[in-house]
Design a protein around this motif. Structure first.
Motif, short mmCIF file in Angstrom:
data_model
loop_
_atom_site.label_atom_id
_atom_site.label_comp_id
_atom_site.label_asym_id
_atom_site.label_seq_id
_atom_site.Cartn_x
_atom_site.Cartn_y
_atom_site.Cartn_z
N ASP A 274 -18.48 -5.45 25.68
CA ASP A 274 -18.11 -6.82 25.32
C ASP A 274 -17.17 -6.89 24.13
O ASP A 274 -17.23 -7.81 23.32
N MET A 275 -16.25 -5.95 24.06
CA MET A 275 -15.22 -5.96 23.02
C MET A 275 -14.31 -7.18 23.19
O MET A 275 -13.83 -7.46 24.28
N VAL A 276 -14.06 -7.89 22.10
CA VAL A 276 -13.22 -9.08 22.16
C VAL A 276 -11.79 -8.70 22.54
O VAL A 276 -11.28 -7.65 22.14
N SER A 277 -11.14 -9.55 23.33
CA SER A 277 -9.75 -9.32 23.71
C SER A 277 -8.81 -10.38 23.16
O SER A 277 -7.59 -10.24 23.25
N GLY A 278 -9.34 -11.47 22.59
CA GLY A 278 -8.50 -12.50 22.00
C GLY A 278 -9.28 -13.79 21.84
O GLY A 278 -10.41 -13.92 22.32
N GLY A 279 -8.67 -14.75 21.15
CA GLY A 279 -9.30 -16.06 21.03
C GLY A 279 -9.33 -16.60 19.62
O GLY A 279 -9.32 -15.84 18.65
N ASP A 280 -9.36 -17.92 19.49
CA ASP A 280 -9.49 -18.61 18.21
C ASP A 280 -10.84 -19.31 18.14
O ASP A 280 -11.43 -19.66 19.17
N SER B 21 -16.75 -18.19 26.16
CA SER B 21 -16.05 -16.94 26.42
C SER B 21 -15.96 -16.66 27.92
O SER B 21 -16.76 -17.15 28.71
N THR B 22 -14.96 -15.85 28.26
CA THR B 22 -14.73 -15.47 29.66
C THR B 22 -14.36 -14.00 29.71
O THR B 22 -13.51 -13.55 28.93
N PRO B 23 -14.96 -13.21 30.62
CA PRO B 23 -14.52 -11.82 30.75
C PRO B 23 -13.06 -11.78 31.15
O PRO B 23 -12.63 -12.49 32.06
N PRO C 12 -3.43 -16.98 23.70
CA PRO C 12 -4.10 -16.30 22.58
C PRO C 12 -5.26 -17.08 21.99
O PRO C 12 -6.03 -16.52 21.21
N THR C 13 -5.40 -18.36 22.33
CA THR C 13 -6.53 -19.14 21.79
C THR C 13 -7.79 -18.98 22.62
O THR C 13 -8.88 -19.37 22.17
N ARG C 14 -7.68 -18.44 23.81
CA ARG C 14 -8.82 -18.36 24.74
C ARG C 14 -9.69 -17.16 24.42
O ARG C 14 -9.20 -16.03 24.31
N LEU C 15 -10.98 -17.38 24.27
CA LEU C 15 -11.90 -16.30 23.92
C LEU C 15 -12.18 -15.44 25.15
O LEU C 15 -12.87 -15.85 26.09
N GLY C 16 -11.63 -14.23 25.13
CA GLY C 16 -11.85 -13.28 26.21
C GLY C 16 -12.48 -12.01 25.69
O GLY C 16 -12.46 -11.73 24.49
N TYR C 17 -13.04 -11.25 26.61
CA TYR C 17 -13.66 -9.98 26.20
C TYR C 17 -13.67 -9.01 27.37
O TYR C 17 -13.61 -9.41 28.54
N PHE C 18 -13.73 -7.72 27.02
CA PHE C 18 -13.83 -6.66 28.02
C PHE C 18 -15.30 -6.27 28.17
O PHE C 18 -15.88 -5.69 27.26
N PRO C 19 -15.94 -6.60 29.30
CA PRO C 19 -17.36 -6.25 29.45
C PRO C 19 -17.64 -4.76 29.28
O PRO C 19 -18.67 -4.38 28.71
N HIS C 20 -16.73 -3.90 29.75
CA HIS C 20 -16.94 -2.45 29.60
C HIS C 20 -16.83 -2.01 28.15
O HIS C 20 -17.33 -0.94 27.79
#
Length: 434
Positions: A197-203, A212-214, A220-228
């Motif tokens: 669940d490493m963050v990939s971006g977001g404000d 958040s969304t995988p 760049p404002t959208r909270l994303g993350y890498f589940p792996h």
């Protein structure tokens, strides 16, 4: 030469998006295939913005790598490759993996390393991640430094696709860590040490509003993350960087709550989270540098969605500064020698704060806004609670700070709060959705 110390997110990740698309889906049962050997080495993770003259941090990396015998392998695959840098031919303007690698190598030599070399793995040289000659170069090093840029490029170059298995180069670095080497990184180079669940971006504001969304998103404002996750060097908590300068406490709280993590290490710029024996029962953290590290504790937190929006109660905020130690296994803070519990006689009211996450939309905002309110509350006898709000509305979010039982502030001068331990934090929408 411009070195990437920014928020770890370029406008366009040309040439790499297709390589990471498979990594943005929900993980499968067999996705996390690399192992977690007992690690006897250490980590030095910087929240970005590492200044060239930060002798404490560079010196600590070099000391842990062998002092005047240190040989530092520099990895800069998070930068754009030469083929995508329009200024690649200009040594004064270039900002690609090769020139950034040379830049960091020269800095480590300047600070006293016996040798420092660029490890030539990037989007132009993905095959080198499984090159036996590059593995031999890695094996000759006593420490490693991962530079900034975009952590997605590290995934694309050093891990194998949706299986998320180690390349030969990453496996060699992992083995060196387990044998006692130091692995350091700044900005994206610190983020990539994360587990799942490493963050990939977001404000922060958009994170609180939308969740958040995988995935990896061009917004760049959208909270994303890498589940792996990333490389999994540090698994006792999520990692976030550029925290105070980019107001990322909100996104860190939301991502942890959404993904079920109980702890986040939120790193400030030019300051290091030094981790001894990561991944073991002996894991201990020390803070090094002029800023600080926030530890967000969600063990007792409760998240819920009400009609007005998302809310969180009973989170805890600890802010560690230079010399403080933190026992990850027992969740215990040991303030640095020379600090004493602050017993303040001041009755100064906590200043109003209408931009708690230092919004990019506010031309008059100030960095470290969240920390400023927390410290102001800790330093006064006039209040036991304080509130601050987001700059944006629709809904507007209010952050409540409380000196509840168990809270303590520590100071080296007896006047200003420096280290904060277990301040209660709550998040609530206070205006209706527009």
């Amino acid at each position: 030469m411009r070195v990437p110390h920014g928020p770890g997110r370029p406008a366009v990740l040309a040439g790499a998006v297709s390589l990471v698309l498979a990594l943005t889906a929900a993980p499968t049962a067999h996705a996390e295939t690399h192992h977690d050997p007992v690690q006897h080495g250490s980590l030095v993770l910087v929240g970005g913005g590492l200044k060239d003259d930060n002798t404490d941090v560079y010196g600590e990396i070099i000391r842990r790598a062998g002092g005047d015998k240190a040989r530092i392998g520099v990895l800069t695959a998070a930068s754009v490759p030469e083929s995508q840098d329009p200024d690649a031919a200009d040594p004064d303007k270039c900002s690609n993996s090769a020139c950034n690698g040379d830049y960091y190598a020269s800095l480590f030599k300047k600070h006293g390393a016996a040798d420092a070399q660029w490890i030539p793995v990037d989007l132009d040289h993905v095959a080198n991640a499984d090159s036996d000659s590059v593995v031999a170069q890695v094996n000759s090093m006593t420490g490693f430094f991962f530079g900034g840029g975009d952590q997605a490029r590290y995934i694309a170059t050093l891990l194998h696709g949706d299986a998320h298995t180690d390349s030969k180069v990453l496996a060699a670095i992992r083995a060196k860590l387990s044998q006692g080497a130091v692995v350091a990184g700044s900005s994206a180079g610190a983020q990539i040490a994360s587990g799942p669940d490493m963050v990939s971006g977001g404000d922060s504001y958009e994170a609180l509003r939308d969740g958040s969304t995988p995935g990896y998103f061009e917004d760049p404002t959208r909270l994303g993350y890498f589940p792996h996750g990333g490389f999994g060097f540090l698994r006792s908590g999520l990692i976030d960087t550029h925290t105070g300068t980019n107001g990322r406490e909100g996104r860190a709280l939301r991502l942890a709550a959404d993904t079920g993590h109980e702890r986040v290490y939120a790193l400030d710029e030019n300051t290091a989270l030094v981790v001894d024996d990561p991944g073991t029962s002996r894991e201990v953290i020390t803070v090094l540098g002029p800023g600080g590290i926030a530890v967000l504790d969600l063990r007792e937190a409760r998240a819920r969605t009400i009609q007005a929006g998302w809310a969180l109660s009973d989170a805890r905020y600890t802010y560690l500064t230079d010399g403080d130690r933190y026992d990850a296994r027992h969740w215990l803070t040991r303030p640095a020698r020379g600090k004493r519990i602050l017993i303040s006689g001041a009755h100064t009211p906590v200043p109003a704060n209408a931009d708690v996450f230092y919004s990019v939309n506010n031309p008059n905002g100030t960095p470290y806004s969240f920390r400023a309110t927390a410290r102001a509350l800790a330093s006064t006898r006039a209040q036991y609670t304080a509130t601050a709000s987001t700059y944006e509305a629709g809904p507007r979010f209010t952050i409540a700070f409380a000196k509840s039982p168990g809270f303590a502030a520590w100071s080296s001068d007896g006047i200003a709060a420096q280290t904060l331990i277990d301040m209660r934090i709550a998040v609530a929408p206070t205006d209706p959705v527009q």
